[in-house]
Scaffold this active site. Sequence first.
Site, short mmCIF file in Angstrom:
data_model
loop_
_atom_site.label_atom_id
_atom_site.label_comp_id
_atom_site.label_asym_id
_atom_site.label_seq_id
_atom_site.Cartn_x
_atom_site.Cartn_y
_atom_site.Cartn_z
N ASN A 16 -1.29 0.53 10.29
CA ASN A 16 -1.31 0.04 8.92
C ASN A 16 0.07 -0.58 8.65
OD1 ASN A 16 -2.02 -0.38 6.17
ND2 ASN A 16 -3.35 1.44 6.28
N THR A 17 0.33 -0.97 7.42
CA THR A 17 1.59 -1.67 7.13
C THR A 17 2.77 -0.71 7.07
OG1 THR A 17 1.10 -1.49 4.79
CG2 THR A 17 0.49 -3.55 5.88
N CYS B 93 -3.09 6.49 1.90
CA CYS B 93 -3.14 6.55 0.43
C CYS B 93 -2.30 7.69 -0.08
CB CYS B 93 -4.55 6.84 -0.03
SG CYS B 93 -5.60 5.50 0.22
C1 LIG Z 1 -3.06 -8.30 1.93
C2 LIG Z 1 -3.33 -7.10 2.79
C3 LIG Z 1 -4.22 -6.12 2.35
C4 LIG Z 1 -4.47 -4.98 3.12
N1 LIG Z 1 -5.38 -4.05 2.68
C5 LIG Z 1 -5.68 -2.98 3.46
C6 LIG Z 1 -6.67 -2.04 3.06
O1 LIG Z 1 -7.32 -2.18 2.03
N2 LIG Z 1 -6.91 -0.97 3.86
C7 LIG Z 1 -6.24 -0.80 5.05
O2 LIG Z 1 -6.51 0.17 5.75
N3 LIG Z 1 -5.31 -1.68 5.46
C8 LIG Z 1 -5.02 -2.77 4.69
N4 LIG Z 1 -4.08 -3.69 5.13
C9 LIG Z 1 -3.42 -3.50 6.43
C10 LIG Z 1 -4.07 -4.35 7.52
O3 LIG Z 1 -5.44 -4.02 7.69
C11 LIG Z 1 -3.34 -4.23 8.86
O4 LIG Z 1 -3.39 -2.88 9.28
C12 LIG Z 1 -1.88 -4.62 8.78
O5 LIG Z 1 -1.73 -5.72 7.90
C13 LIG Z 1 -1.27 -4.99 10.14
O6 LIG Z 1 -1.94 -6.08 10.74
P1 LIG Z 1 -1.48 -7.62 10.59
O7 LIG Z 1 -0.04 -7.70 10.89
O8 LIG Z 1 -2.35 -8.37 11.55
O9 LIG Z 1 -1.78 -8.00 9.18
C14 LIG Z 1 -3.80 -4.83 4.36
C15 LIG Z 1 -2.90 -5.81 4.79
C16 LIG Z 1 -2.66 -6.94 4.04
C17 LIG Z 1 -1.69 -7.98 4.53
#
Ligand SMILES: Cc1cc2nc3c(=O)[nH]c(=O)nc-3n(C[C@H](O)[C@H](O)[C@H](O)COP(=O)(O)O)c2cc1C
Lengths: 292, 317
Positions: B195-196, B133
């Site tokens: 995370n992303t 954040c």
């Molecule tokens: C639509 C969306 C919302 C997300 N919201 C959060 C969040 O609120 N808190 C968090 O720590 N990560 C959040 N993430 C990140 C995911 O939890 C994850 O770490 C990231 O998408 C990588 O995994 P994936 O490729 O399987 O999606 C979000 C990801 C997506 C796609």
Amino acid sequence: MQPETAGVISLSPLGRATDLYHLVLAAPQIAKETGPGQFVMVRCTDEQALDPLLLRPLNVFRFHPAEGRIEIIFRVVGRGTAWLAERRPGDYLSLLGPLGRGFSSLEKYRRILLFAGGTGMPALFSLVEQETKTDSSLSSSVGKSIMGSSAGESTGSPMGNTMDGPNREFTLFYGARTKDELVFLDLWQAAGVTVHPATDDGSAGFHGTVTGAAARFLPGEFDFYCACGPRPMLRTVQEMMAKYGIPGELCLEEAMACGIGACLGCVCETVHGYRRVCSDGPVFPAEEVKFS
Amino acid sequence: MTAALSLETKVGRVTLKNPVLVASGTFGFAREYEKLFPVSALGGVMVTGVTLEPRAGNPPPRLVETPAGLLNSIGLQNPGVHWFIKEELPRLRDLGTEIIVNISGFSLEEYGRLAEILDREPGLAALEVNISCPNVKKGGMTFGVHPESAAAVTRLVRQGTSLPVWVKLSPNVTDIVEIAQAVVDAGADALSLINTLSGIAIDPDKRRPVLGNVFGGLSGPAVKPVALRMIWQVYQEVPVPLVGMGGITNYRDALEFIMAGATAVAVGTGLFLDPLSPLKIIEGLQGFLAKHQEETITNLIGAAHNREESIDEEKRE
Ligand SMILES: Cc1cc2nc3c(=O)[nH]c(=O)nc-3n(C[C@H](O)[C@H](O)[C@H](O)COP(=O)(O)O)c2cc1C
Ligand SMILES: Cc1cc2nc3c(=O)[nH]c(=O)nc-3n(C[C@H](O)[C@H](O)[C@H](O)COP(=O)(O)OP(=O)(O)OC[C@H]3O[C@@H](n4cnc5c(N)ncnc54)[C@H](O)[C@@H]3O)c2cc1C
Ligand code: FES
């Protein structure tokens, strides 16, 4: 709502000069549950492939619970829809649906205006087909009880003494880029709808937008309206109808990921704050939607 | 006479019936996916990020698809921790799976407060601390990109709760190991990563960024190699259980993460291409154990590392 593997029954291009396709699918479970204005998410990717990644939202054009079929009309705009256009009868598709909150019942209204822009048409047709089906299949006693419940709210319209239900009149303003893209006009007419086409190039009907085409019929005696189409169209329709004080519903589009309300990715702005198009909509009361 | 194959795994003090979780923000508060499959089959649910106050989130559009990826800018839309506790938590407790609450703050104090508030709530398995954040006081730089601020957040959360603390690392850093070490030193029980990845998309016709917020976070298969690399590096250097995520869509992806060093994995974006993928992954892992005559999934954790180089298994629990 559930995942369902759907069989392709037929897939046909609509007309010579368009990129519109008509898809008929065997999807018994979804066909049974779908209501007007709802949509399905369709995986438009080869098995095992990861690109394009997300499912594509597509409105249900017609649903036939008894036959276990749904129909879709889509336009090829990118990779997913191009992939979809190459399917053949006998192929299978992964679907998720039916999804979203569709149109409200129109039983309270008598004169209804419809605004369809391009691929916004299918959602509205599902509504009209449902509403006109109900009219003819309901016994007159049910018809009476519908009138009974709406009589108190009706604004002096003389429908209390009809035996055939509310006897609704639908007027459709249907806009497309060109004549060939005005599809299934025969179905609309068979449903008893008065159709006013409009084309961007003037090749059929009014030369211009649906709102331009509708302007000379307004305010008229309309009780309610429903609109589905591109954002700029919806915005103009909303403004115009607000001016005449006619309430209605808008069917919106927004990019989607989960399609079921979990990811909060598809929100639109409303008077109540952000709302999910996939699950709070895609149909919203028109006066609640804020176009920024 | 073979012993039952076990998918059970332990992220520190937290025992999971299987190593497959769902990632924060992609599963909401389980209300929607609950209608599609029995959530009790999952190893756990990492709920959508909650903040101290309700947040409206970022202006739309919030999603752009990229090649094998998804760019999102949800902006932590959530009803706030008090609503969460009152309206969502009672139902979540009864789901029959471990509930991990993802928390986000815009100041150090907010993280601390969230930890204290959630500490009083029964039925939680762990807190997952999202340090990606923006730190409002420090001009919007995220807490997760500096070892000092990442450690400071962790310390405050640690002080505020006796729940297991999992810190979720941001991949948008030069040295992931440095950050990982700092938060473990500050008291993290486990790490989730990744995370992303920060990114943007531009619409050439409009000559403008596509996302309402300009910046978004990239997820999905496109980020998987990056996620794996980070798991690999952290596993080698920092003795703490890892929860791996980033582009997992099938059981072989999950195995890659586990063999790189993850004790458990989470599916996020993968849900969007197949909402049943977590269940299929669980099945696939079971099948893999059977096929390779491995009694337990824990035998595979870190299996891809040269054994001499990797650290003792015992230390990781
Ligand atoms: C639509 C969306 C919302 C997300 N919201 C959060 C969040 O609120 N808190 C968090 O720590 N990560 C959040 N993430 C990140 C995911 O939890 C994850 O770490 C990231 O998408 C990588 O995994 P994936 O490729 O399987 O999606 C979000 C990801 C997506 C796609
Ligand atoms: C609830 C809902 C119902 C829908 N119903 C229908 C329907 O019944 N029939 C139908 O044809 N389409 C419908 N759409 C739109 C349809 O989902 C998109 O056209 C489709 O996802 C595009 O996928 P693609 O992979 O072909 O295009 P992409 O490769 O994703 O995009 C190609 C190009 O098209 C643009 N694009 C993407 N989406 C749209 C859009 N909605 N309108 C115009 N341009 C777009 C992109 O910005 C890009 O430039 C609906 C959308 C929603 C949200
Ligand atoms: S697409 Fe996920 S909430 Fe609408």
